[in-house]
Design an enzyme around this catalytic site. Structure first.
Site, PDB file in Angstrom:
ATOM      1  NE  ARG A  38     -30.940   4.345 -72.441  1.00 24.98           N
ATOM      2  CZ  ARG A  38     -30.453   3.038 -72.381  1.00 24.98           C
ATOM      3  NH1 ARG A  38     -31.277   2.234 -73.111  1.00 24.98           N
ATOM      4  NH2 ARG A  38     -29.474   2.713 -71.811  1.00 24.98           N
ATOM      5  NE  ARG A  42     -32.087   1.016 -78.501  1.00 26.42           N
ATOM      6  CZ  ARG A  42     -31.758   0.003 -77.619  1.00 26.42           C
ATOM      7  NH1 ARG A  42     -31.529  -1.001 -78.316  1.00 26.42           N
ATOM      8  NH2 ARG A  42     -31.939   0.170 -76.486  1.00 26.42           N
ATOM      9  NE  ARG A  51     -27.022   6.190 -84.241  1.00 29.81           N
ATOM     10  CZ  ARG A  51     -27.047   5.175 -83.389  1.00 29.81           C
ATOM     11  NH1 ARG A  51     -27.722   5.080 -82.279  1.00 29.81           N
ATOM     12  NH2 ARG A  51     -26.568   4.190 -83.638  1.00 29.81           N
ATOM     13  CG  ASP A  87     -24.291   5.351 -73.538  1.00 26.29           C
ATOM     14  OD1 ASP A  87     -25.267   4.910 -73.691  1.00 26.29           O
ATOM     15  OD2 ASP A  87     -23.203   4.786 -72.905  1.00 26.29           O
ATOM     16  CE1 TYR A 162     -22.584  -1.795 -69.383  1.00 24.27           C
ATOM     17  CE2 TYR A 162     -22.816   0.160 -68.024  1.00 24.27           C
ATOM     18  CZ  TYR A 162     -23.372  -0.891 -68.710  1.00 24.27           C
ATOM     19  OH  TYR A 162     -24.801  -1.083 -68.832  1.00 24.27           O
TER      20      TYR A 162
HETATM   21  O1  CP3 Z   1     -32.197   9.183 -72.018  1.00 21.67           O
HETATM   22  C1  CP3 Z   1     -32.094   9.541 -73.272  1.00 21.67           C
HETATM   23  O2  CP3 Z   1     -32.565   9.441 -74.185  1.00 21.67           O
HETATM   24  C2  CP3 Z   1     -30.786  10.219 -73.520  1.00 21.67           C
HETATM   25  C3  CP3 Z   1     -29.738   9.192 -73.957  1.00 21.67           C
HETATM   26  C4  CP3 Z   1     -28.865   8.203 -73.269  1.00 21.67           C
HETATM   27  C5  CP3 Z   1     -28.728   6.792 -73.775  1.00 21.67           C
HETATM   28  N1  CP3 Z   1     -27.904   6.281 -72.961  1.00 21.67           N
HETATM   29  C6  CP3 Z   1     -28.630   6.610 -75.362  1.00 21.67           C
HETATM   30  C7  CP3 Z   1     -28.723   5.374 -75.527  1.00 21.67           C
HETATM   31  C8  CP3 Z   1     -29.067   8.134 -71.806  1.00 21.67           C
HETATM   32  C9  CP3 Z   1     -29.231   8.991 -70.789  1.00 21.67           C
HETATM   33  C10 CP3 Z   1     -28.219   6.998 -71.658  1.00 21.67           C
HETATM   34  C11 CP3 Z   1     -27.794   6.294 -70.285  1.00 21.67           C
HETATM   35  C12 CP3 Z   1     -27.230   5.037 -70.418  1.00 21.67           C
HETATM   36  N2  CP3 Z   1     -26.368   4.303 -70.908  1.00 21.67           N
HETATM   37  C13 CP3 Z   1     -27.292   4.175 -68.945  1.00 21.67           C
HETATM   38  C14 CP3 Z   1     -28.136   4.681 -67.745  1.00 21.67           C
HETATM   39  C15 CP3 Z   1     -29.544   4.605 -68.064  1.00 21.67           C
HETATM   40  C16 CP3 Z   1     -30.181   3.519 -67.890  1.00 21.67           C
HETATM   41  O3  CP3 Z   1     -30.905   3.060 -68.914  1.00 21.67           O
HETATM   42  O4  CP3 Z   1     -30.050   2.483 -67.048  1.00 21.67           O
HETATM   43  C17 CP3 Z   1     -26.636   2.966 -69.324  1.00 21.67           C
HETATM   44  C18 CP3 Z   1     -26.816   1.869 -68.070  1.00 21.67           C
HETATM   45  C19 CP3 Z   1     -26.059   3.080 -70.553  1.00 21.67           C
HETATM   46  C20 CP3 Z   1     -25.218   1.918 -70.992  1.00 21.67           C
HETATM   47  C21 CP3 Z   1     -25.930   1.607 -72.325  1.00 21.67           C
HETATM   48  N3  CP3 Z   1     -25.745   2.391 -73.591  1.00 21.67           N
HETATM   49  C22 CP3 Z   1     -26.751   0.365 -72.835  1.00 21.67           C
HETATM   50  C23 CP3 Z   1     -26.917  -0.521 -71.547  1.00 21.67           C
HETATM   51  C24 CP3 Z   1     -27.236   0.305 -73.908  1.00 21.67           C
HETATM   52  C25 CP3 Z   1     -28.275  -0.458 -74.682  1.00 21.67           C
HETATM   53  C26 CP3 Z   1     -27.426  -1.378 -75.532  1.00 21.67           C
HETATM   54  C27 CP3 Z   1     -28.757  -1.835 -76.492  1.00 21.67           C
HETATM   55  O5  CP3 Z   1     -28.592  -1.553 -77.469  1.00 21.67           O
HETATM   56  O6  CP3 Z   1     -29.457  -2.634 -75.960  1.00 21.67           O
HETATM   57  C28 CP3 Z   1     -26.665   1.773 -74.559  1.00 21.67           C
HETATM   58  C29 CP3 Z   1     -26.855   2.166 -75.782  1.00 21.67           C
HETATM   59  C30 CP3 Z   1     -27.689   3.313 -76.024  1.00 21.67           C
HETATM   60  N4  CP3 Z   1     -27.783   4.385 -75.427  1.00 21.67           N
HETATM   61  C31 CP3 Z   1     -28.604   3.372 -77.247  1.00 21.67           C
HETATM   62  C32 CP3 Z   1     -28.938   4.896 -76.758  1.00 21.67           C
HETATM   63  C33 CP3 Z   1     -30.325   5.407 -77.522  1.00 21.67           C
HETATM   64  C34 CP3 Z   1     -28.991   2.524 -78.212  1.00 21.67           C
HETATM   65  C35 CP3 Z   1     -27.992   2.636 -79.100  1.00 21.67           C
HETATM   66  C36 CP3 Z   1     -28.475   2.647 -80.349  1.00 21.67           C
HETATM   67  O7  CP3 Z   1     -29.534   3.121 -80.894  1.00 21.67           O
HETATM   68  O8  CP3 Z   1     -27.870   2.229 -81.529  1.00 21.67           O
END
Ligand code: CP3
Length: 355
Positions: A38, A42, A51, A87, A162
């Protein structure tokens, strides 16, 4: 093979020879490589700016935007690898599953997958379904120079959690009800997801990703016997599917202390460890022949430079006897983390480990 291509294929020799790639292959390194799960996201103000007004899933489908967001942490922190901005649910969206990523919530699936009839909605993924990924990786590898790009996908269990729950869950009661109550349907669902995930990782590797990570973030919810019987076969299938490319394959989950041996068995080259198990103990559990990735508690970054450095030192000390170590957090960067703390941590790991 042209002069600037490595034995591993499409990437430049300088990328193949980078500290990150060497650590994954358990070769000697000039310094311990570091990147953060990550990192593209954010915690960065420049991320929030680009974004603005663009929904998460839409931003994953715009190659120029994906390229910019993927490069932001590389420019800022001097990390040793980039992770492709996307994602885990993107390939599911790409095959037509009606889902969205709700801010502050996570992935939400309109019609959960609960029956055999629902399986028919999970069709094969083709490279054309994700042409924006191929395009973005082309743009990225042109910009990244010697910095490797990590592609990724969600592991079958975490994707299934999911799809079956319909959204984030703490207990996974619907997914586990299927796993225990209808093992055949569960096995077929995970096998379908293994096919989709394998196809998605192949697209990323063929476009130029130097390594891939399989995120099984929620596997820690499972007892070892259930993981072995009901999940490991599908994850192992994914690792076998991309083995022939020769790129490092990383396997990560949270709360997986009791599963580390089985995760090693699933076939990855590098096993990710969260902060609950020190790396010198983790290496015993994972077994020989694997590099480890991890494992600073992400909340340590809120504690001030002295504490961060003391805890990072502990991680490096625990990793001292490892054949291959990629420094990372034990889970993703938390959104409210001070980006400067991450930059200082990269510098600290580099200088302490030899650079
Ligand atoms: O690592 C990186 O920087 C690359 C981008 C990345 C994202 N998601 C961007 C994202 C990666 C590798 C993921 C993987 C991901 N997504 C996982 C596995 C990694 C982990 O953290 O365990 C999982 C379980 C998800 C599912 C998911 N997508 C969740 C739980 C969330 C967060 C929801 C929230 O807003 O709290 C997301 C959204 C997400 N994926 C964001 C980002 C940058 C936030 C959305 C935003 O910025 O609007």
């Amino acid at each position: 093979m042209s002069a600037n291509e490595s034995p591993a294929g499409r990437q430049p020799t300088a990328t193949y020879d980078s500290a990150f790639m060497k650590a994954c292959r358990r070769e000697p390194v000039p310094h311990t490589p570091v990147w953060f799960m990550r990192q593209a996201g954010r915690s960065l103000p420049e991320y929030r700016k680009v974004r603005e007004g663009i929904p998460m899933l839409e931003s994953c489908m715009r190659p120029e935007l994906v390229t910019e967001i993927t490069l932001q942490p590389v420019r800022r922190h001097n990390v040793d690898a980039a992770i492709y901005f996307s994602d885990i649910v993107v390939p599911l969206k790409a095959i037509g599953i009606d889902l969205d990523i709700k801010p502050g919530v996570g992935p939400v699936v309109e019609q959960p997958v609960r029956t055999r009839a629902d399986l028919a909605r999970l069709r094969d993924l083709t490279p054309e379904d994700v042409s924006y990924v191929t395009e973005a990786i082309g743009l990225l590898t042109a910009e990244l120079g010697a910095t490797p790009l990590i592609g990724f996908a969600g592991a079958p269990f975490t994707l299934a959690s999911y799809l079956v729950e319909g959204g984030p869950s703490r207990t996974y009661e619907n997914a586990k009800a299927m796993m225990y109550g209808d093992p055949e349907l569960w096995a077929d669902l995970l096998d379908r997801l293994a096919e989709i995930t394998s196809a998605f990782l192949k697209v990323q590797i063929e476009a130029g990703a130097s390594a891939v990570q399989l995120f099984d973030s929620w596997a820690g919810a499972l007892a070892p016997a259930d993981y072995r019987r009901s999940v490991l076969p599908a994850s192992a299938k994914v690792f076998r599917a991309v083995e022939g490319y020769g790129v490092p394959r990383i396997h990560f989950g949270v709360g997986t202390g009791e599963l580390l041996g089985l995760m090693g068995e699933a076939g990855a080259d590098v096993v990710g460890v969260d902060w609950r198990v020190p790396l010198d103990e983790a290496v015993r559990r994972v077994g020989p022949g694997k590099a480890l990735q991890g494992n600073l508690d992400p909340t340590v970054l809120f504690a001030g430079t002295e504490a961060v450095e003391a805890k990072a030192r502990e991680v490096l000390d625990a990793a001292a006897g490892l054949e291959g170590h990629v420094f990372n957090l034990g889970h993703g960067v938390m959104p409210s983390t001070d980006p400067d703390a991450l930059t200082r941590l990269v510098e600290y790991v580099h200088t302490q480990s030899g650079r």
